[in-house]
Design a protein around this motif. Structure first.
Motif, PDB file in Angstrom:
ATOM      1  N   GLU A 185       0.765  -1.194  -0.054  1.00 25.47           N
ATOM      2  CA  GLU A 185       0.130  -0.020  -0.004  1.00 25.47           C
ATOM      3  C   GLU A 185       0.934   1.063  -0.040  1.00 25.47           C
ATOM      4  OE1 GLU A 185      -2.868  -0.314   2.983  1.00 25.47           O
ATOM      5  OE2 GLU A 185      -4.115  -1.819   2.080  1.00 25.47           O
ATOM      6  N   TYR A 186       1.309   1.470  -1.158  1.00 28.28           N
ATOM      7  CA  TYR A 186       2.377   2.745  -1.219  1.00 28.28           C
ATOM      8  C   TYR A 186       1.830   4.017  -0.391  1.00 28.28           C
ATOM      9  CZ  TYR A 186      -0.455   4.941  -4.817  1.00 28.28           C
ATOM     10  OH  TYR A 186      -1.733   5.588  -5.626  1.00 28.28           O
ATOM     11  N   LYS A 187       0.561   4.270  -0.734  1.00 31.22           N
ATOM     12  CA  LYS A 187       0.055   5.559  -0.222  1.00 31.22           C
ATOM     13  C   LYS A 187       0.141   5.380   1.254  1.00 31.22           C
ATOM     14  CE  LYS A 187      -3.003   7.011  -3.941  1.00 31.22           C
ATOM     15  NZ  LYS A 187      -2.913   5.692  -4.832  1.00 31.22           N
ATOM     16  N   SER A 188      -0.460   4.402   1.903  1.00 33.07           N
ATOM     17  CA  SER A 188      -0.267   4.162   3.354  1.00 33.07           C
ATOM     18  C   SER A 188       1.209   4.105   3.606  1.00 33.07           C
ATOM     19  CB  SER A 188      -0.834   2.886   3.490  1.00 33.07           C
ATOM     20  OG  SER A 188      -2.199   2.644   3.301  1.00 33.07           O
ATOM     21  N   ASP A 189       2.283   3.794   3.011  1.00 35.33           N
ATOM     22  CA  ASP A 189       3.658   3.675   3.285  1.00 35.33           C
ATOM     23  C   ASP A 189       3.924   5.121   3.352  1.00 35.33           C
ATOM     24  OD1 ASP A 189       3.890   1.150   3.881  1.00 35.33           O
ATOM     25  OD2 ASP A 189       4.502   0.652   1.742  1.00 35.33           O
ATOM     26  N   VAL A 190       3.625   6.079   2.376  1.00 36.34           N
ATOM     27  CA  VAL A 190       4.084   7.511   2.558  1.00 36.34           C
ATOM     28  C   VAL A 190       3.355   8.446   3.493  1.00 36.34           C
ATOM     29  CG1 VAL A 190       4.112   9.559   1.146  1.00 36.34           C
ATOM     30  CG2 VAL A 190       4.629   7.701  -0.137  1.00 36.34           C
ATOM     31  N   LEU A 229       6.343   0.856  -6.711  1.00 37.37           N
ATOM     32  CA  LEU A 229       5.765  -0.393  -6.168  1.00 37.37           C
ATOM     33  C   LEU A 229       4.308  -0.568  -6.114  1.00 37.37           C
ATOM     34  CD1 LEU A 229       8.479  -1.549  -3.670  1.00 37.37           C
ATOM     35  CD2 LEU A 229       8.117  -2.500  -5.903  1.00 37.37           C
ATOM     36  N   ASP A 230       3.779   0.315  -5.347  1.00 38.32           N
ATOM     37  CA  ASP A 230       2.418   0.206  -4.927  1.00 38.32           C
ATOM     38  C   ASP A 230       1.269   0.921  -5.944  1.00 38.32           C
ATOM     39  OD1 ASP A 230       2.801  -1.200  -2.467  1.00 38.32           O
ATOM     40  OD2 ASP A 230       3.721   0.706  -2.002  1.00 38.32           O
ATOM     41  N   TYR A 231       1.827   1.738  -7.008  1.00 35.70           N
ATOM     42  CA  TYR A 231       0.969   2.128  -8.005  1.00 35.70           C
ATOM     43  C   TYR A 231       0.546   0.878  -8.923  1.00 35.70           C
ATOM     44  CZ  TYR A 231      -0.761   6.712  -8.224  1.00 35.70           C
ATOM     45  OH  TYR A 231      -1.267   8.135  -8.184  1.00 35.70           O
ATOM     46  N   THR A 232       1.991  -0.061  -8.874  1.00 37.67           N
ATOM     47  CA  THR A 232       1.649  -0.902  -9.976  1.00 37.67           C
ATOM     48  C   THR A 232       0.698  -2.030  -9.230  1.00 37.67           C
ATOM     49  OG1 THR A 232       3.986  -0.741 -10.227  1.00 37.67           O
ATOM     50  CG2 THR A 232       2.928  -2.944 -10.793  1.00 37.67           C
ATOM     51  N   PHE A 233       0.743  -2.129  -7.692  1.00 36.60           N
ATOM     52  CA  PHE A 233      -0.174  -3.138  -7.058  1.00 36.60           C
ATOM     53  C   PHE A 233      -1.680  -2.625  -7.177  1.00 36.60           C
ATOM     54  CE2 PHE A 233      -2.740  -4.264  -3.319  1.00 36.60           C
ATOM     55  CZ  PHE A 233      -2.358  -5.662  -3.468  1.00 36.60           C
ATOM     56  N   GLU A 234      -1.627  -1.223  -7.218  1.00 38.53           N
ATOM     57  CA  GLU A 234      -3.331  -0.622  -7.258  1.00 38.53           C
ATOM     58  C   GLU A 234      -3.812  -1.139  -8.748  1.00 38.53           C
ATOM     59  OE1 GLU A 234      -4.212   3.551  -7.783  1.00 38.53           O
ATOM     60  OE2 GLU A 234      -5.011   3.326  -5.726  1.00 38.53           O
TER      61      GLU A 234
END
Length: 304
Positions: free
Chosen positions: A5-10, A223-228
């Motif tokens: 969860e890239y947004k959560s990480d930022v 990473l997480d945009y790719t996951f989304e």
């Protein structure tokens, strides 16, 4: 993918700053604390918490334990996740403080508060609650344990009073929106993120944070945009599969209805000729007991 969860990480990175954590706390609770040293960070690392997706940030301020998470996709399991996260934090505190849970004195614990900040693309109300009891296999009017998670939509135009009081949330959303817009225009994710970082720094939006964590932000966002995107594709495929299966089922149902209508018409004509059930079944190559309900129904209709 543990770090998905890239947004959560930022967002979590932002909230490791006690001043920012306190600012969001004040905005949510209508308080005016001004000493960041009053904040005790309690965020668990991945080794301490075994869930694939950990809660983004947690801290204690004035005997209140706030568990904050950012979500870009709807997750109805947040109360269950928060329950496990809260239990892990309390267990860790009791162990660190060497307190005796089996003793004769009550152990005081901080008051928990559970909040999710949502900025996904799917439309959602400004604010709504998720409850642990919604997940119970059996509906319970008076659950003996409950956990309420407050979800705030922080997309543009949502929860304006809240965002107006919190610079960190405003600037975070500005950055996320800029990445989205750049990516929609160029289609190149890494360029979109880098351009957003440069633009934000030029406009004094999260400038110090982005300057300090530029490479890390680039990494987790990519990473997480790719996951989304993968989630979006899976949802689209699921919808397509559902539509296809629905059409196939519809065709089969249509065939059955057509078959029954044809059989009804054949039985009706033979009844009109005075033929008994056994003879009709033999001529139609059907089992008498199988067509008996339809035979009786048609005879009753003909008598009316």
């Amino acid at each position: 993918m543990a770090n998905k969860e890239y947004k959560s990480d930022v967002f979590s990175m932002l909230l490791q700053d006690k001043k920012r954590a306190m600012e969001i706390y004040n905005a949510i609770n209508g308080t005016d604390y001004d000493d960041p040293e009053l904040v005790e960070m309690t965020t668990l690392d991945d080794k301490s918490f075994s869930l694939t997706v950990r809660n983004d940030a947690s801290f204690i301020l004035d005997a209140n334990l706030s568990l904050y998470e950012h979500q870009s996709t709807y997750c109805p399991n947040m109360p269950l996740r928060d329950l496990l996260y809260f239990a892990s934090i309390i267990q860790k505190r009791i162990k660190a403080q060497k307190r005796d849970i089996y003793g004769g004195r009550i152990l005081k614990i901080p008051v928990p508060h559970f909040v999710v900040f949502y900025n996904g693309k799917e439309d959602a109300p400004d604010q709504y609650d998720l409850r642990l009891s919604d997940a119970f296999e059996k509906e319970t009017k008076n659950p003996e344990i409950e956990l309420v998670c407050h979800v705030y939509n922080i997309n543009n135009g949502k929860n304006v009073p809240l965002l107006s009081k919190c610079q960190t949330l405003r600037e975070y959303m500005y950055f996320v929106d800029m990445v989205r817009k750049n990516n929609e225009i160029s289609g190149n994710l890494e360029d979109a993120i880098e351009k957003a970082i440069n633009q934000c720094m030029e406009e004094n939006v999260l400038r110090d944070f982005l300057a300090q964590h530029r490479e890390e932000v680039m990494h987790v966002m990519t990473l997480d945009y790719t996951f989304e995107r993968r989630l979006e594709m899976q949802r689209a495929e699921a919808i397509e599969d559902g539509e296809r299966i629905g059409k196939e089922i519809g065709k089969e149902i249509g065939k059955e209805i057509g078959k029954e209508e044809k059989l009804s018409e054949q039985i009706r004509k033979k009844i009109q000729k005075g033929k008994p059930l056994d003879q009709i079944a033999d001529e139609l190559e059907e089992v008498p007991e199988t067509i008996r309900p339809l035979y009786e129904k048609i005879k009753q209709e003909m008598l009316q």
